[in-house]
Design an enzyme around this catalytic site. Structure first.
Site, PDB file in Angstrom:
ATOM      1  N   ALA A  65      -6.944  -3.618   6.678  1.00 12.82           N
ATOM      2  CA  ALA A  65      -6.849  -3.264   5.257  1.00 12.82           C
ATOM      3  C   ALA A  65      -5.826  -4.174   4.585  1.00 12.82           C
ATOM      4  O   ALA A  65      -4.901  -4.670   5.224  1.00 12.82           O
ATOM      5  CB  ALA A  65      -6.418  -1.805   5.128  1.00 12.82           C
ATOM      6  N   GLY A 103      -8.264  -2.094  10.345  1.00 16.26           N
ATOM      7  CA  GLY A 103      -9.598  -1.850   9.793  1.00 16.26           C
ATOM      8  C   GLY A 103     -10.587  -2.920  10.228  1.00 16.26           C
ATOM      9  O   GLY A 103     -11.788  -2.695  10.267  1.00 16.26           O
ATOM     10  N   GLU A 106     -11.746  -1.700  13.448  1.00 11.05           N
ATOM     11  CA  GLU A 106     -12.518  -0.475  13.174  1.00 11.05           C
ATOM     12  C   GLU A 106     -13.922  -0.819  12.692  1.00 11.05           C
ATOM     13  O   GLU A 106     -14.892  -0.156  13.046  1.00 11.05           O
ATOM     14  CB  GLU A 106     -11.780   0.400  12.154  1.00 11.05           C
ATOM     15  N   GLU A 126      -1.589  -0.370  13.227  1.00 10.70           N
ATOM     16  CA  GLU A 126      -1.176   0.387  12.044  1.00 10.70           C
ATOM     17  C   GLU A 126       0.167   1.087  12.221  1.00 10.70           C
ATOM     18  O   GLU A 126       0.922   1.236  11.262  1.00 10.70           O
ATOM     19  CB  GLU A 126      -2.242   1.416  11.689  1.00 10.70           C
TER      20      GLU A 126
HETATM   21  N1  T1G Z   1      -2.843  -7.345   4.036  1.00  9.37           N
HETATM   22  C1  T1G Z   1      -2.324  -8.162   3.080  1.00  9.37           C
HETATM   23  N2  T1G Z   1      -1.781  -9.382   3.336  1.00  9.37           N
HETATM   24  C2  T1G Z   1      -1.787  -9.777   4.635  1.00  9.37           C
HETATM   25  C3  T1G Z   1      -2.300  -8.976   5.686  1.00  9.37           C
HETATM   26  C4  T1G Z   1      -2.859  -7.711   5.339  1.00  9.37           C
HETATM   27  N3  T1G Z   1      -3.398  -6.919   6.255  1.00  9.37           N
HETATM   28  N4  T1G Z   1      -2.134  -9.669   6.855  1.00  9.37           N
HETATM   29  C5  T1G Z   1      -1.552 -10.819   6.535  1.00  9.37           C
HETATM   30  N5  T1G Z   1      -1.342 -10.897   5.211  1.00  9.37           N
HETATM   31  C6  T1G Z   1      -0.757 -12.022   4.487  1.00  9.37           C
HETATM   32  C7  T1G Z   1       0.691 -12.260   4.861  1.00  9.37           C
HETATM   33  O1  T1G Z   1       1.544 -11.463   4.059  1.00  9.37           O
HETATM   34  C8  T1G Z   1       0.842 -13.743   4.566  1.00  9.37           C
HETATM   35  O2  T1G Z   1       0.940 -13.863   3.141  1.00  9.37           O
HETATM   36  C9  T1G Z   1      -0.516 -14.310   4.959  1.00  9.37           C
HETATM   37  O3  T1G Z   1      -1.427 -13.198   4.908  1.00  9.37           O
HETATM   38  C10 T1G Z   1      -0.518 -14.896   6.352  1.00  9.37           C
HETATM   39  O4  T1G Z   1      -0.027 -13.864   7.210  1.00  9.37           O
HETATM   40  C11 T1G Z   1      -7.826   1.003   7.495  1.00  9.37           C
HETATM   41  C12 T1G Z   1      -5.178   1.320   7.276  1.00  9.37           C
HETATM   42  C13 T1G Z   1      -3.348 -11.206  11.014  1.00  9.37           C
HETATM   43  C14 T1G Z   1      -1.827 -11.557  12.966  1.00  9.37           C
HETATM   44  O5  T1G Z   1      -1.397  -4.772  10.415  1.00  9.37           O
HETATM   45  O6  T1G Z   1      -0.496  -9.064  11.766  1.00  9.37           O
HETATM   46  O7  T1G Z   1      -6.129  -1.759   8.556  1.00  9.37           O
HETATM   47  O8  T1G Z   1       3.253 -14.907   3.107  1.00  9.37           O
HETATM   48  O9  T1G Z   1       1.907 -15.207   8.106  1.00  9.37           O
HETATM   49  O10 T1G Z   1       1.006 -15.555  11.423  1.00  9.37           O
HETATM   50  O11 T1G Z   1      -7.139   1.875   9.542  1.00  9.37           O
HETATM   51  O12 T1G Z   1      -0.956 -11.540   9.376  1.00  9.37           O
HETATM   52  O13 T1G Z   1       1.176 -16.333   2.974  1.00  9.37           O
HETATM   53  O14 T1G Z   1       1.797 -14.834   1.055  1.00  9.37           O
HETATM   54  O15 T1G Z   1       1.203 -13.043   9.212  1.00  9.37           O
HETATM   55  O16 T1G Z   1      -1.478 -16.186  11.166  1.00  9.37           O
HETATM   56  C15 T1G Z   1      -3.675  -3.395   9.781  1.00  9.37           C
HETATM   57  C16 T1G Z   1      -1.326  -7.530   9.597  1.00  9.37           C
HETATM   58  C17 T1G Z   1      -3.606  -3.071   8.319  1.00  9.37           C
HETATM   59  C18 T1G Z   1      -2.419  -6.913  10.454  1.00  9.37           C
HETATM   60  C19 T1G Z   1      -2.030 -13.276  11.190  1.00  9.37           C
HETATM   61  N6  T1G Z   1      -3.595  -4.829   9.991  1.00  9.37           N
HETATM   62  N7  T1G Z   1      -1.349  -8.987   9.670  1.00  9.37           N
HETATM   63  O17 T1G Z   1      -0.753 -13.796  11.454  1.00  9.37           O
HETATM   64  O18 T1G Z   1      -0.290 -15.100   9.331  1.00  9.37           O
HETATM   65  S1  T1G Z   1      -3.690  -1.349   8.025  1.00  9.37           S
HETATM   66  C20 T1G Z   1      -2.419  -5.409  10.277  1.00  9.37           C
HETATM   67  C21 T1G Z   1      -0.881  -9.632  10.769  1.00  9.37           C
HETATM   68  C22 T1G Z   1      -5.303  -0.934   8.360  1.00  9.37           C
HETATM   69  C23 T1G Z   1      -7.032   0.758   8.729  1.00  9.37           C
HETATM   70  C24 T1G Z   1      -5.603   0.531   8.442  1.00  9.37           C
HETATM   71  C25 T1G Z   1      -0.886 -11.122  10.701  1.00  9.37           C
HETATM   72  C26 T1G Z   1      -2.048 -11.772  11.467  1.00  9.37           C
HETATM   73  P1  T1G Z   1       1.852 -15.059   2.526  1.00  9.37           P
HETATM   74  P2  T1G Z   1       0.820 -14.284   8.490  1.00  9.37           P
HETATM   75  P3  T1G Z   1      -0.347 -15.252  10.903  1.00  9.37           P
END
Ligand code: T1G
Length: 703
Positions: A65, A103, A106, A126
C-alpha cells in the site's frame, strides 16, 4: 492495450497481462487497485482471454500500500482487489520480480499461481509500520504455509528470497530472469485450462497444522521473540493468525480490517510511518541535485587499529571492500590485526559466520606500517586516540600521500573537523565519519562536514556509509557533533537530578518503561564513568562556565568506574554484565548532596522523563538553529539508531510534538526561572511558539 490509473492491460497469446506501473516501487497508490479490478473485468468478459498475468513494471512487483495514503480515505481497499483476483473465472498468475511486500504480496497470494524471478523477494512487513496485513495476508498466508510460519514471517517483517519462498510454497516456480513476462505468459497458457483453480483462501494447511499440534494456539501466543518489546500491533497480528484456525475466511478478513482501523490511527503507527520516511529523507544531501550520483568507495585505509579502527575494518571487509590498516609499530599492528581476527572468530564461534566466510573477509584486510601503502585507496579513515596533536600529525602525513580525490575522514567523536582539515592542502576533501561503538555492530554513522568540506565529498562519504550497511546522518562540526551533543543534555540532566535526590535506579526504570532497552545509568556503566569524567575535565578546562557534575565525578574518584570495575551505578557479580542494584549507592549520593546543600525532592516518573528529554529537545533546537544538523527528522534517526530511542515513539523531536510546543516552552521557561541558564529556551523554540509549526518538520536555515 487499455490504460487505467498506473495499470496497463494487454492481451498476448490469449493471456491478459495486467501491469502495475506506479514508480518508483509500484506502491498501491490511488487508482491502482481500481485499475487491477477493471483489467480483470475486461479480461473475464473477453472470450479471447484464457488466463491472466499480474506483474509490476520495472524492478519491483508491488511494494505494498502507498504509506502516504494512510490516515486518508481509500475508496478501494486491498482486500477488495485481492478478492477480485481470487474470484476471477480465469486463472491469474502473479509474476514476481524484485519486491512483493505487504499489499503486493497479498495481491500475489490472491492469485491462483505465483512465479518469481531469482530476484523475487516477498514479505509482509506491515508490523514495522505499526499496522498489520489487512488485505487478507494473515488469513491466506496461514492457509497456504501454516500458522506458525505465517506468524514468524509477519512478526519478523523479514524479506524472503525466491528460493525460500519456493521451498515454503509461496512461489510455485522460479522462472527465467531474462524475460519474466514471457515466462509468466507461458506458465499461464500451460495452466489456463486446469480446474479447479487453486485458491489460497480455500487451502487447509492451517487446520492440518492445528490438528497435528494441539498446543498450536499457545505456540502462536508466545511466538514473538523475547527480545522484541510487545506492542498492540503484535497482539492484533497474533489474534488474526490464530483466527485462521477457527474462523471462516470472511470472518478472518473482517477481523483484519477491525484491527487495521484501530492500528492505522494509533500513535505507534503514526510514529513508525514517520520513521519510515525520515530514514529515507536522511540520505538526501542538502544543496545537491537529487539525481547526483557520487562514485563508490572501492577501497579504504584505516589509520589506527584499536577498538574503533578494528571494528570499522570489519564493516568494510564484510561488504567486500579491501582494507589497508596502518599502525605505528609492528606490535600495535599485530595487536590490531589480531583484534580484527578475534571479532570474526567470535562470529564463527556463535554460528553467525562460517569459517570460510571469515577466511575470505580476512584476505581483504592487509596491514602496513607505511603511509605510502595507503596512497591509492579511495578513502582513509583516521581512528587514532582522541588527541589533537596525534590527529594533526596523521592528517599531515595523509595529505602528503593520498591520491587526489581521496576522502580524508576522521572517526573523531568530538574534535573539530576543521582542526584536521587545516593540516592539509585539500580541506574540501576532509570530513568526519563518526562511527558509534562497537563500530561493527552499531548502524549509525555520523558524517560531519567541516567549514570547507565540499558537498560532493559529503555525498560520497554518505554513500560509502550506506554501502557498508550504515545509516549515515549528516552533522555539522561542533563539540560532540549533533548526535552526542543532543544526547549529552539528557545525560547531564540525569546526573543533576541525582543532586536533588533522585535515584539512578528510578531514572533508569522510567526510561526503560518509556521504551529504551537500557536506562542512562546502565549505559554509563557500560561505557565507563571514567571516560565521561575525562571528557568533562576537558570541557571544564575549555569553558569556565562548565557545570560540574558532582555525583558522577565523586563516584569516579571513589573508583566506581562501572562494569570494568564491577561497581559503578550498579554492582556486577563476577563475570556478569547484568546490573544489580547496589544498596551502598544512595547513602553515598545522599551524603554528597548534604555537603552540596542542594534542596532535595521526590520526583514523579513524568517529571524525570520530561527533565531528561526536554533538555535534549532544547539542545536539538540549538543545534538546528546553529546549522549543525539539517533536519529535525535527521536528529530523530540519530536517536533511534545511535541511542536506542524507541522506534515506536518516532524519535526525540516527533515525540516532543506529541507533548506540544506550548507545553514544552511553558515547562522549559519554568525550569529556566528555577535552575538558570542551562534551561534558557532555544531561540528556535521561541519562534515555533509564534509560528505554530511542528518540531519534526524543522529544517535548519543555517546548514
Ligand atoms: N508507499 C509509499 N512510498 C514508498 C513505499 C510505499 N509502500 N515504499 C517505498 N516508497 C518510496 C520511498 O519513500 C522512497 O521515496 C522511494 O519509494 C524508494 O524507496 C494493505 C496496509 C520496497 C524494499 O512496508 O520497504 O501494504 O525517498 O528508498 O531501497 O496490508 O521501499 O525516493 O521520495 O526504500 O529500493 C507495506 C515499504 C505497506 C514496503 C524498496 N509495504 N518499502 O527499497 O527504495 S503497508 C512496505 C520498502 C501495506 C497492506 C498493508 C522499500 C522497498 P523517495 P526506497 P529501496
Amino acid at each position: 492495450m487499455s490504460e487505467f490509473q498506473n495499470v496497463r492491460f494487454e492481451k498476448i497469446g490469449g493471456v491478459g497481462v495486467i501491469t502495475v506501473d506506479n514508480p518508483p516501487v509500484n506502491a498501491l497508490g490511488p487508482g491502482v487497485r481500481e485499475g487491477v479490478i477493471e483489467a480483470l473485468r475486461l479480461g473475464n468478459e473477453d472470450p479471447e482471454v484464457f488466463a491472466f498475468v499480474l506483474m509490476g513494471q520495472g524492478k519491483n512487483f508491488i511494494a505494498g500500500a502507498d504509506i502516504r495514503q494512510f490516515g486518508k480515505a481509500r475508496p478501494v481497499s486491498t482486500h477488495v482487489s485481492a478478492k477480485a483476483l481470487e474470484s476471477s473465472q480465469k486463472p491469474v498468475v502473479a509474476a514476481i520480480n524484485g519486491f512483493a511486500l505487504g499489499g503486493g504480496l497479498e495481491h500475489a497470494l490472491a492469485c491462483h499461481y505465483r512465479v518469481g524471478s531469482p530476484s523475487a523477494r516477498v514479505g509482509l512487513p506491515e508490523v514495522k509500520l505499526g499496522i498489520l496485513p489487512a488485505g487478507g495476508g494473515t488469513q491466506r498466508l496461514s492457509r497456504l504455509i501454516g500458522p506458525e510460519l505465517a506468524l514468524e514471517i509477519i512478526l519478523s517483517s523479514r524479506h524472503i528470497a525466491a528460493k525460500e519462498a519456493l521451498d515454503l510454497g509461496i512461489l510455485d516456480e522460479i522462472v527465467d530472469a531474462k524475460d519474466l513476462k514471457s515466462a509468466a505468459i507461458e506458465f499461464a497458457q500451460k495452466i489456463s485450462a486446469l480446474r479447479p483453480m487453486p485458491r489460497t483462501s480455500e487451502k487447509m494447511t492451517c487446520l492440518d497444522a492445528a490438528r497435528a499440534n494441539p498446543q498450536m494456539l499457545s505456540l502462536l501466543d508466545n511466538a514473538l521473540s523475547q527480545k522484541t518489546r510487545r506492542l498492540r500491533v503484535h497482539d492484533c497480528v497474533i489474534e488474526c493468525v490464530k483466527a485462521s484456525l477457527f474462523m471462516d475466511f470472511e470472518e478472518g478478513l473482517n477481523l483484519e480490517r477491525t484491527h487495521m482501523a484501530e492500528l492505522e490511527n494509533s500513535a505507534d503507527s503514526k510514529a513508525l510511518r514517520y520513521v519510515f520516511f525520515a530514514e529515507r529523507e536522511v540520505k538526501k544531501v542538502p544543496h545537491l541535485p537529487p539525481d547526483y550520483e557520487p562514485s563508490r568507495v572501492a577501497s579504504v585505509a584505516i589509520v589506527g587499529a584499536g577498538t574503533m579502527g578494528s571494528g570499522i575494518a570489519v564493516c568494510f571487509a564484510d561488504r567486500g571492500v579491501p582494507v589497508t590498516v596502518l599502525e605505528a609499530s609492528p606490535e600495535n599492528l599485530e595487536r590490531g590485526l589480531a583484534k580484527i581476527a578475534g571479532l570474526y572468530a567470535a562470529r564463527v564461534k556463535s554460528g553467525k559466520l562460517t569459517q570460510s566466510a571469515m577466511d575470505e573477509a580476512l584476505k581483504l584486510i592487509q596491514g602496513t606500517l607505511n603511509y605510502t601503502d595507503l596512497a591509492q585507496c579511495d578513502a582513509v579513515i583516521e581512528a587514532v586516540f582522541e588527541r589533537i596533536d596525534l590527529k594533526k600529525e596523521v592528517f599531515t602525513q595523509l595529505d602528503a600521500v593520498m591520491k587526489p580525490g581521496a576522502l580524508l575522514l576522521t572517526n573523531s567523536s568530538a574534535i573539530d573537523i576543521n582542526t584536521m582539515a587545516q593540516c592539509t592542502k585539500r580541506p574540501h576533501d576532509v570530513a568526519g565519519a563518526h562511527f558509534f561503538a562497537p563500530a561493527n555492530v552499531m548502524k549509525l554513522c555520523e558524517i560531519v562536514k567541516g567549514d570547507q568540506t565540499s558537498v560532493e565529498v559529503i555525498a560520497r562519504a554518505m554513500k560509502m556509509g550506506g554501502d557498508i550497511g550504515k545509516v549515515t546522518v549528516l552533522s555539522g562540526t561542533c563539540d560532540g557533533f549533533a548526535a552526542n551533543r543532543s544526547r549529552a543534555a539528557l545525560v547531564s540532566e540525569a546526573m543533576l537530578l541525582l543532586e536533588e535526590g533522585a535515584s539512578p535506579y528510578h531514572i533508569d526504570q522510567v526510561m526503560r518503561e518509556f521504551g529504551y532497552p537500557m536506562g542512562p545509568f546502565a549505559v554509563s556503566d557500560l561505557s565507563g564513568l571514567d571516560v565521561s569524567y575525562d571528557t568533562r575535565k576537558r570541557r571544564a578546562a575549555a569553558n569556565p562556565n562548565f557545570r560540574k557534575l558532582h555525583v558522577p565525578d565523586h563516584l569516579v574518584e571513589l573508583g566506581r568506574h562501572g562494569q570494568k570495575t564491577k561497581l559503578g551505578w550498579y554492582r556486577y557479580e563476577d563475570g556478569s554484565r547484568v546490573p544489580q542494584i547496589d544498596e551502598g549507592l544512595m547513602p553515598i549520593i545522599t551524603a554528597l548532596n548534604r555537603e552540596l546543600g542542594v534542596e532535595q525532592k521526590v520526583f514523579s516518573d513524568d517529571e524525570i522523563l520530561k527533565r531528561l528529554l526536554f533538555a535534549s529537545v532544547n539542545e536539538a533546537c540549538k543545534i538546528l538553529q546553529e546549522g549543525k544538523a539539517y533536519r529535525a527528522s535527521d536528529i530523530d534517526v540519530m536517536w533511534i539508531y545511535g541511542f536506542g530511542f524507541p522506534r515506536h515513539r518516532g524519535g526525540l523531536m516527533f515525540w516532543a510534538d506529541t507533548v506540544g510546543v506550548q507545553e514544552l516552552h511553558r515547562q522549559i521557561t519554568q525550569w529556566h526561572a528555577h535552575y538558570g541558564e542551562r534551561w534558557r529556551p532555544a531561540e528556535l523554540l521561541n519562534a515555533l511558539l509564534l509560528s505554530g509549526e511542528t518540531l519534526r518538520e524543522l529544517r535548519s536555515t543555517a546548514f
